[in-house]
Design a protein around this motif. Structure first.
Motif, PDB file in Angstrom:
ATOM      1  N   LYS A 125       0.831  -1.205   0.000  1.00 46.15           N
ATOM      2  CA  LYS A 125       0.000   0.000   0.000  1.00 46.15           C
ATOM      3  C   LYS A 125       0.862   1.250   0.000  1.00 46.15           C
ATOM      4  O   LYS A 125       0.479   2.281  -0.563  1.00 46.15           O
ATOM      5  N   SER A 126       2.021   1.178   0.634  1.00 45.24           N
ATOM      6  CA  SER A 126       2.931   2.314   0.611  1.00 45.24           C
ATOM      7  C   SER A 126       3.458   2.530  -0.799  1.00 45.24           C
ATOM      8  O   SER A 126       3.567   3.661  -1.278  1.00 45.24           O
ATOM      9  N   ALA A 127       3.781   1.422  -1.479  1.00 45.59           N
ATOM     10  CA  ALA A 127       4.235   1.526  -2.866  1.00 45.59           C
ATOM     11  C   ALA A 127       3.145   2.145  -3.735  1.00 45.59           C
ATOM     12  O   ALA A 127       3.410   3.005  -4.580  1.00 45.59           O
ATOM     13  N   LEU A 128       1.901   1.722  -3.503  1.00 42.66           N
ATOM     14  CA  LEU A 128       0.779   2.259  -4.266  1.00 42.66           C
ATOM     15  C   LEU A 128       0.594   3.743  -4.003  1.00 42.66           C
ATOM     16  O   LEU A 128       0.329   4.525  -4.917  1.00 42.66           O
ATOM     17  N   PHE A 129       0.780   4.148  -2.739  1.00 49.16           N
ATOM     18  CA  PHE A 129       0.644   5.565  -2.391  1.00 49.16           C
ATOM     19  C   PHE A 129       1.654   6.407  -3.149  1.00 49.16           C
ATOM     20  O   PHE A 129       1.302   7.410  -3.781  1.00 49.16           O
ATOM     21  N   PHE A 130       2.913   5.997  -3.106  1.00 48.71           N
ATOM     22  CA  PHE A 130       3.958   6.782  -3.756  1.00 48.71           C
ATOM     23  C   PHE A 130       3.780   6.785  -5.279  1.00 48.71           C
ATOM     24  O   PHE A 130       4.099   7.771  -5.934  1.00 48.71           O
ATOM     25  N   LEU A 131       3.282   5.682  -5.816  1.00 47.57           N
ATOM     26  CA  LEU A 131       3.129   5.595  -7.263  1.00 47.57           C
ATOM     27  C   LEU A 131       1.904   6.359  -7.750  1.00 47.57           C
ATOM     28  O   LEU A 131       1.934   6.977  -8.822  1.00 47.57           O
ATOM     29  N   ALA A 132       0.822   6.347  -6.970  1.00 49.55           N
ATOM     30  CA  ALA A 132      -0.434   6.945  -7.424  1.00 49.55           C
ATOM     31  C   ALA A 132      -0.623   8.383  -6.942  1.00 49.55           C
ATOM     32  O   ALA A 132      -1.228   9.200  -7.638  1.00 49.55           O
ATOM     33  N   PHE A 133      -0.121   8.691  -5.748  1.00 55.02           N
ATOM     34  CA  PHE A 133      -0.383  10.005  -5.158  1.00 55.02           C
ATOM     35  C   PHE A 133       0.624  11.061  -5.608  1.00 55.02           C
ATOM     36  O   PHE A 133       0.243  12.159  -6.022  1.00 55.02           O
ATOM     37  N   LEU A 134       1.896  10.731  -5.531  1.00 54.28           N
ATOM     38  CA  LEU A 134       2.927  11.720  -5.852  1.00 54.28           C
ATOM     39  C   LEU A 134       2.824  12.265  -7.278  1.00 54.28           C
ATOM     40  O   LEU A 134       2.967  13.488  -7.476  1.00 54.28           O
ATOM     41  N   PRO A 135       2.602  11.416  -8.297  1.00 55.42           N
ATOM     42  CA  PRO A 135       2.555  11.943  -9.675  1.00 55.42           C
ATOM     43  C   PRO A 135       1.469  12.993  -9.919  1.00 55.42           C
ATOM     44  O   PRO A 135       1.563  13.769 -10.870  1.00 55.42           O
ATOM     45  N   GLN A 136       0.450  13.024  -9.048  1.00 55.08           N
ATOM     46  CA  GLN A 136      -0.608  14.021  -9.220  1.00 55.08           C
ATOM     47  C   GLN A 136      -0.088  15.446  -9.028  1.00 55.08           C
ATOM     48  O   GLN A 136      -0.732  16.406  -9.464  1.00 55.08           O
ATOM     49  N   PHE A 137       1.052  15.584  -8.392  1.00 55.77           N
ATOM     50  CA  PHE A 137       1.619  16.909  -8.126  1.00 55.77           C
ATOM     51  C   PHE A 137       2.853  17.184  -8.986  1.00 55.77           C
ATOM     52  O   PHE A 137       3.568  18.149  -8.754  1.00 55.77           O
ATOM     53  N   VAL A 138       3.075  16.318  -9.956  1.00 51.70           N
ATOM     54  CA  VAL A 138       4.210  16.486 -10.867  1.00 51.70           C
ATOM     55  C   VAL A 138       3.738  17.127 -12.161  1.00 51.70           C
ATOM     56  O   VAL A 138       2.764  16.691 -12.772  1.00 51.70           O
ATOM     57  N   LYS A 139       4.433  18.182 -12.576  1.00 56.04           N
ATOM     58  CA  LYS A 139       4.120  18.864 -13.825  1.00 56.04           C
ATOM     59  C   LYS A 139       5.381  18.879 -14.692  1.00 56.04           C
ATOM     60  O   LYS A 139       6.417  19.419 -14.274  1.00 56.04           O
ATOM     61  N   PRO A 140       5.311  18.291 -15.878  1.00 54.81           N
ATOM     62  CA  PRO A 140       6.490  18.235 -16.759  1.00 54.81           C
ATOM     63  C   PRO A 140       7.114  19.601 -17.024  1.00 54.81           C
ATOM     64  O   PRO A 140       8.334  19.714 -17.167  1.00 54.81           O
ATOM     65  N   GLU A 141       6.269  20.644 -17.062  1.00 54.13           N
ATOM     66  CA  GLU A 141       6.806  21.974 -17.347  1.00 54.13           C
ATOM     67  C   GLU A 141       7.644  22.526 -16.198  1.00 54.13           C
ATOM     68  O   GLU A 141       8.348  23.539 -16.361  1.00 54.13           O
ATOM     69  N   ASN A 142       7.583  21.887 -15.031  1.00 51.81           N
ATOM     70  CA  ASN A 142       8.369  22.348 -13.877  1.00 51.81           C
ATOM     71  C   ASN A 142       9.759  21.720 -13.805  1.00 51.81           C
ATOM     72  O   ASN A 142      10.490  21.939 -12.841  1.00 51.81           O
ATOM     73  N   GLY A 143      10.118  20.937 -14.816  1.00 51.15           N
ATOM     74  CA  GLY A 143      11.459  20.353 -14.828  1.00 51.15           C
ATOM     75  C   GLY A 143      11.437  18.843 -14.808  1.00 51.15           C
ATOM     76  O   GLY A 143      10.416  18.207 -15.111  1.00 51.15           O
ATOM     77  N   ALA A 144      12.575  18.255 -14.446  1.00 51.52           N
ATOM     78  CA  ALA A 144      12.728  16.802 -14.457  1.00 51.52           C
ATOM     79  C   ALA A 144      11.692  16.131 -13.549  1.00 51.52           C
ATOM     80  O   ALA A 144      11.578  16.468 -12.369  1.00 51.52           O
ATOM     81  N   VAL A 145      10.958  15.180 -14.116  1.00 49.90           N
ATOM     82  CA  VAL A 145       9.913  14.482 -13.371  1.00 49.90           C
ATOM     83  C   VAL A 145      10.517  13.689 -12.208  1.00 49.90           C
ATOM     84  O   VAL A 145       9.969  13.690 -11.097  1.00 49.90           O
ATOM     85  N   SER A 146      11.631  13.037 -12.460  1.00 51.74           N
ATOM     86  CA  SER A 146      12.261  12.221 -11.406  1.00 51.74           C
ATOM     87  C   SER A 146      12.675  13.079 -10.217  1.00 51.74           C
ATOM     88  O   SER A 146      12.504  12.683  -9.059  1.00 51.74           O
TER      89      SER A 146
END
Length: 208
Positions: A125-146
């Motif tokens: 469930k922790s893996a699912l949280f990091f995989l599903a929740f974090l990307p919602q706040f990632v914007k490609p225009e803000n730089g490197a996704v990683s």
């Protein structure tokens, strides 16, 4: 880099999330109440270390592989559940030697740290949280996704650590008093063991 509005929104959500009593808080509370502040702090650090591993796994894509495979997800889930139940049963059956000082019967901070890391890493469930929740706040225009994922993950780890440290300090301050009472000490392991078993069953019954 992450823009200010996104960062503020993310931190506001995390503030409510990490202070809601969950498995991490319960594990820290159980360890601190039986072993004292140092053991509680070691547990919190172990959980944080496990979350750092999950952050790195999310960045490099291992979590996605596990979550894409029903077999691997189920395998990791049941391994984590079995480990928690094992800790619970051991705590319930453990006999306390009242002729020994409390410090001699308590779990060492090093062992508490190792157990917390393993318990957190084996929680899909922790893996699912990091995989599903974090990307919602990632914007490609803000730089490197990683890089954005790493920043978001580290912020989560730090806020979670603040939560578990607060719990460890609060519960640890009561530990000395509780452990002076033989009756409390006799039943404390059974209560803590029941918490571990309940967390294991809860994990085993969870779905993706």
């Amino acid at each position: 880099m992450i823009d200010q509005a996104t960062l503020i929104t993310y931190l506001a959500i995390l503030l409510g999330f990490v202070f809601i009593p969950g498995p991490a808080v319960l594990l820290t509370l159980a360890r601190a109440s039986t072993g004292g502040t140092r053991v509680g702090l070691a547990t919190g650090l172990g959980i944080a270390a496990g979350d750092i591993i999950h952050t790195l796994m999310a960045v490099i894509g291992i979590s996605a592989i596990i979550l894409a495979s029903a077999f691997l997800f189920t395998l990791v889930k049941y391994l984590g559940a079995a480990y928690l139940v094992y800790l619970g049963i051991r705590a319930i059956l453990e006999k306390v030697d009242f002729s020994q000082p409390a410090a001699a019967t308590a779990l060492s901070p090093k062992a508490a740290f190792r157990q917390a890391v393993l318990a957190e890493v084996l929680n899909p469930k922790s893996a699912l949280f990091f995989l599903a929740f974090l990307p919602q706040f990632v914007k490609p225009e803000n730089g490197a996704v990683s890089l954005q994922l790493v920043v978001l993950g580290v912020l989560f780890v730090l806020m979670g650590l603040v939560s578990t440290v607060a719990v460890a300090l609060g519960a640890g301050s009561l530990s000395t008093f509780l452990r002076r009472n033989p009756l409390v000490l006799r039943w404390q392991g059974k209560v803590v063991g029941t918490i571990y078993c309940a967390l294991g069953v809860r994990l085993a019954l969870q779905e993706k």
